[in-house]
Design a protein around this motif. Sequence first.
Motif, PDB file in Angstrom:
ATOM      1  N   PHE A   1      28.128  27.914  27.962  1.00 25.25           N
ATOM      2  CA  PHE A   1      28.471  29.210  27.373  1.00 25.25           C
ATOM      3  C   PHE A   1      29.404  29.992  28.302  1.00 25.25           C
ATOM      4  O   PHE A   1      30.479  30.443  27.889  1.00 25.25           O
ATOM      5  N   VAL A   2      29.030  30.123  29.548  1.00 20.61           N
ATOM      6  CA  VAL A   2      29.837  30.879  30.509  1.00 20.61           C
ATOM      7  C   VAL A   2      31.158  30.159  30.774  1.00 20.61           C
ATOM      8  O   VAL A   2      32.229  30.781  30.801  1.00 20.61           O
ATOM      9  N   ALA A   3      31.103  28.836  30.923  1.00 27.64           N
ATOM     10  CA  ALA A   3      32.326  28.068  31.178  1.00 27.64           C
ATOM     11  C   ALA A   3      33.297  28.173  30.012  1.00 27.64           C
ATOM     12  O   ALA A   3      34.514  28.277  30.215  1.00 27.64           O
ATOM     13  N   PHE A   4      32.785  28.160  28.793  1.00 24.28           N
ATOM     14  CA  PHE A   4      33.654  28.305  27.623  1.00 24.28           C
ATOM     15  C   PHE A   4      34.470  29.584  27.744  1.00 24.28           C
ATOM     16  O   PHE A   4      35.687  29.579  27.574  1.00 24.28           O
ATOM     17  N   TRP A   5      33.803  30.683  28.079  1.00 24.69           N
ATOM     18  CA  TRP A   5      34.527  31.959  28.164  1.00 24.69           C
ATOM     19  C   TRP A   5      35.432  32.021  29.389  1.00 24.69           C
ATOM     20  O   TRP A   5      36.482  32.675  29.345  1.00 24.69           O
ATOM     21  N   GLU A   6      35.082  31.359  30.458  1.00 21.54           N
ATOM     22  CA  GLU A   6      36.013  31.284  31.596  1.00 21.54           C
ATOM     23  C   GLU A   6      37.311  30.604  31.171  1.00 21.54           C
ATOM     24  O   GLU A   6      38.405  31.083  31.465  1.00 21.54           O
ATOM     25  N   HIS A   7      37.184  29.486  30.465  1.00 17.81           N
ATOM     26  CA  HIS A   7      38.355  28.728  30.039  1.00 17.81           C
ATOM     27  C   HIS A   7      39.170  29.479  28.989  1.00 17.81           C
ATOM     28  O   HIS A   7      40.404  29.563  29.093  1.00 17.81           O
ATOM     29  N   ILE A   8      38.502  30.015  27.990  1.00 13.25           N
ATOM     30  CA  ILE A   8      39.213  30.718  26.908  1.00 13.25           C
ATOM     31  C   ILE A   8      39.852  32.003  27.432  1.00 13.25           C
ATOM     32  O   ILE A   8      40.986  32.338  27.064  1.00 13.25           O
ATOM     33  N   ALA A   9      39.152  32.728  28.283  1.00 10.80           N
ATOM     34  CA  ALA A   9      39.709  33.960  28.847  1.00 10.80           C
ATOM     35  C   ALA A   9      40.977  33.668  29.631  1.00 10.80           C
ATOM     36  O   ALA A   9      41.958  34.421  29.546  1.00 10.80           O
ATOM     37  N   GLU A  10      40.974  32.573  30.375  1.00 11.38           N
ATOM     38  CA  GLU A  10      42.173  32.199  31.129  1.00 11.38           C
ATOM     39  C   GLU A  10      43.282  31.750  30.178  1.00 11.38           C
ATOM     40  O   GLU A  10      44.433  32.178  30.305  1.00 11.38           O
ATOM     41  N   GLN A  11      42.948  30.895  29.250  1.00  8.31           N
ATOM     42  CA  GLN A  11      43.947  30.326  28.340  1.00  8.31           C
ATOM     43  C   GLN A  11      44.661  31.407  27.530  1.00  8.31           C
ATOM     44  O   GLN A  11      45.854  31.295  27.262  1.00  8.31           O
TER      45      GLN A  11
ATOM     46  N   ASN B   1      21.297  40.188  25.613  1.00 12.37           N
ATOM     47  CA  ASN B   1      21.939  41.281  26.336  1.00 12.37           C
ATOM     48  C   ASN B   1      22.413  40.818  27.718  1.00 12.37           C
ATOM     49  O   ASN B   1      23.516  41.174  28.151  1.00 12.37           O
ATOM     50  N   ALA B   2      21.615  40.023  28.390  1.00 10.02           N
ATOM     51  CA  ALA B   2      22.008  39.511  29.712  1.00 10.02           C
ATOM     52  C   ALA B   2      23.168  38.524  29.593  1.00 10.02           C
ATOM     53  O   ALA B   2      24.121  38.584  30.373  1.00 10.02           O
ATOM     54  N   TYR B   3      23.121  37.647  28.607  1.00 13.24           N
ATOM     55  CA  TYR B   3      24.179  36.656  28.425  1.00 13.24           C
ATOM     56  C   TYR B   3      25.496  37.325  28.039  1.00 13.24           C
ATOM     57  O   TYR B   3      26.553  36.952  28.530  1.00 13.24           O
ATOM     58  N   LEU B   4      25.436  38.299  27.142  1.00 10.70           N
ATOM     59  CA  LEU B   4      26.689  38.944  26.727  1.00 10.70           C
ATOM     60  C   LEU B   4      27.292  39.727  27.878  1.00 10.70           C
ATOM     61  O   LEU B   4      28.515  39.752  28.040  1.00 10.70           O
ATOM     62  N   ALA B   5      26.455  40.328  28.721  1.00 12.12           N
ATOM     63  CA  ALA B   5      26.973  41.059  29.882  1.00 12.12           C
ATOM     64  C   ALA B   5      27.676  40.098  30.836  1.00 12.12           C
ATOM     65  O   ALA B   5      28.746  40.416  31.374  1.00 12.12           O
ATOM     66  N   GLU B   6      27.096  38.921  31.046  1.00 15.88           N
ATOM     67  CA  GLU B   6      27.719  37.945  31.940  1.00 15.88           C
ATOM     68  C   GLU B   6      29.028  37.421  31.356  1.00 15.88           C
ATOM     69  O   GLU B   6      30.039  37.317  32.049  1.00 15.88           O
ATOM     70  N   ALA B   7      29.033  37.092  30.078  1.00 18.72           N
ATOM     71  CA  ALA B   7      30.263  36.612  29.437  1.00 18.72           C
ATOM     72  C   ALA B   7      31.340  37.690  29.471  1.00 18.72           C
ATOM     73  O   ALA B   7      32.514  37.400  29.728  1.00 18.72           O
ATOM     74  N   LEU B   8      30.964  38.917  29.256  1.00 21.84           N
ATOM     75  CA  LEU B   8      31.932  40.016  29.280  1.00 21.84           C
ATOM     76  C   LEU B   8      32.534  40.177  30.673  1.00 21.84           C
ATOM     77  O   LEU B   8      33.738  40.392  30.811  1.00 21.84           O
ATOM     78  N   ARG B   9      31.722  40.035  31.714  1.00 24.02           N
ATOM     79  CA  ARG B   9      32.249  40.105  33.087  1.00 24.02           C
ATOM     80  C   ARG B   9      33.276  38.998  33.325  1.00 24.02           C
ATOM     81  O   ARG B   9      34.327  39.232  33.914  1.00 24.02           O
ATOM     82  N   VAL B  10      32.979  37.803  32.847  1.00 25.31           N
ATOM     83  CA  VAL B  10      33.902  36.675  32.992  1.00 25.31           C
ATOM     84  C   VAL B  10      35.198  36.952  32.228  1.00 25.31           C
ATOM     85  O   VAL B  10      36.296  36.729  32.736  1.00 25.31           O
ATOM     86  N   ILE B  11      35.082  37.428  31.018  1.00 26.36           N
ATOM     87  CA  ILE B  11      36.261  37.720  30.188  1.00 26.36           C
ATOM     88  C   ILE B  11      37.118  38.803  30.834  1.00 26.36           C
ATOM     89  O   ILE B  11      38.348  38.696  30.879  1.00 26.36           O
ATOM     90  N   ARG B  12      36.501  39.842  31.352  1.00 27.70           N
ATOM     91  CA  ARG B  12      37.233  40.989  31.882  1.00 27.70           C
ATOM     92  C   ARG B  12      38.037  40.673  33.149  1.00 27.70           C
ATOM     93  O   ARG B  12      38.972  41.398  33.465  1.00 27.70           O
ATOM     94  N   VAL B  13      37.730  39.588  33.830  1.00 31.49           N
ATOM     95  CA  VAL B  13      38.515  39.216  35.011  1.00 31.49           C
ATOM     96  C   VAL B  13      39.974  39.036  34.620  1.00 31.49           C
ATOM     97  O   VAL B  13      40.872  39.530  35.309  1.00 31.49           O
ATOM     98  N   GLN B  14      40.240  38.343  33.522  1.00 33.38           N
ATOM     99  CA  GLN B  14      41.619  38.077  33.112  1.00 33.38           C
ATOM    100  C   GLN B  14      42.050  38.847  31.871  1.00 33.38           C
ATOM    101  O   GLN B  14      43.220  38.821  31.512  1.00 33.38           O
ATOM    102  N   ASN B  15      41.121  39.511  31.223  1.00 34.33           N
ATOM    103  CA  ASN B  15      41.412  40.249  29.999  1.00 34.33           C
ATOM    104  C   ASN B  15      40.740  41.623  30.064  1.00 34.33           C
ATOM    105  O   ASN B  15      39.790  41.901  29.331  1.00 34.33           O
ATOM    106  N   PRO B  16      41.212  42.478  30.964  1.00 35.07           N
ATOM    107  CA  PRO B  16      40.501  43.737  31.212  1.00 35.07           C
ATOM    108  C   PRO B  16      40.462  44.695  30.027  1.00 35.07           C
ATOM    109  O   PRO B  16      39.571  45.538  29.956  1.00 35.07           O
TER     110      PRO B  16
END
Length: 172
Positions: A50-60, A86-101
């Motif tokens: 789940f987290v890796a998916f958003w790391e990859h998509i956020a970068e792409q 709630n915990a998972y969405l917060a973590e995914a959002l942090r990952v997304i916001r690194v490259q998509n603020p």
Amino acid sequence: PGPDYELSLGWRETLDWAVSQALSCGLAVMLDLHEFGAMGKAPLENKGRFVAFWEHIAEQFSGAPDSVFFEILNEPFGELTPALWNAYLAEALRVIRVQNPSRAVIVGPGHWNGITYLAELQLPQDDRDLIVTVHYYSPMQFTHQGAAWSQFKDLSGIVWSGTAAEQAAIEA
């Protein structure tokens, strides 16, 4: 396979093509993780994916136009309880916001994005680039008639009567 859960080049190229085609037609694009079945049945085992998916998509898609939206997960349910979600969405959002603020990100409450669980959804106070979605499927015999995955797969021709009680439920 783990540990990085890299998406295949072919998959990523197909996704780029699909997004490009949609944008060229003037459409907005919503990229969502639609793997709610695996996440609902085994959220702890699938968290890395789940987290890796958003790391990859956020970068792409970090350079994509604002008309490309991310939806973190369609209809979290089951073992992915509202509190865990709630915990998972917060973590995914942090990952997304690194490259998509400032990219618009769509999130909804647990239990199938159920409107009755909206009060349990916890959003970060400092992120104003969120769109909240809720799903409302009542009456189910009407909204899911003919849906192959539902208990109403053999139903058709069901008409929503819009009784006073049904209308009051929607307004509430």
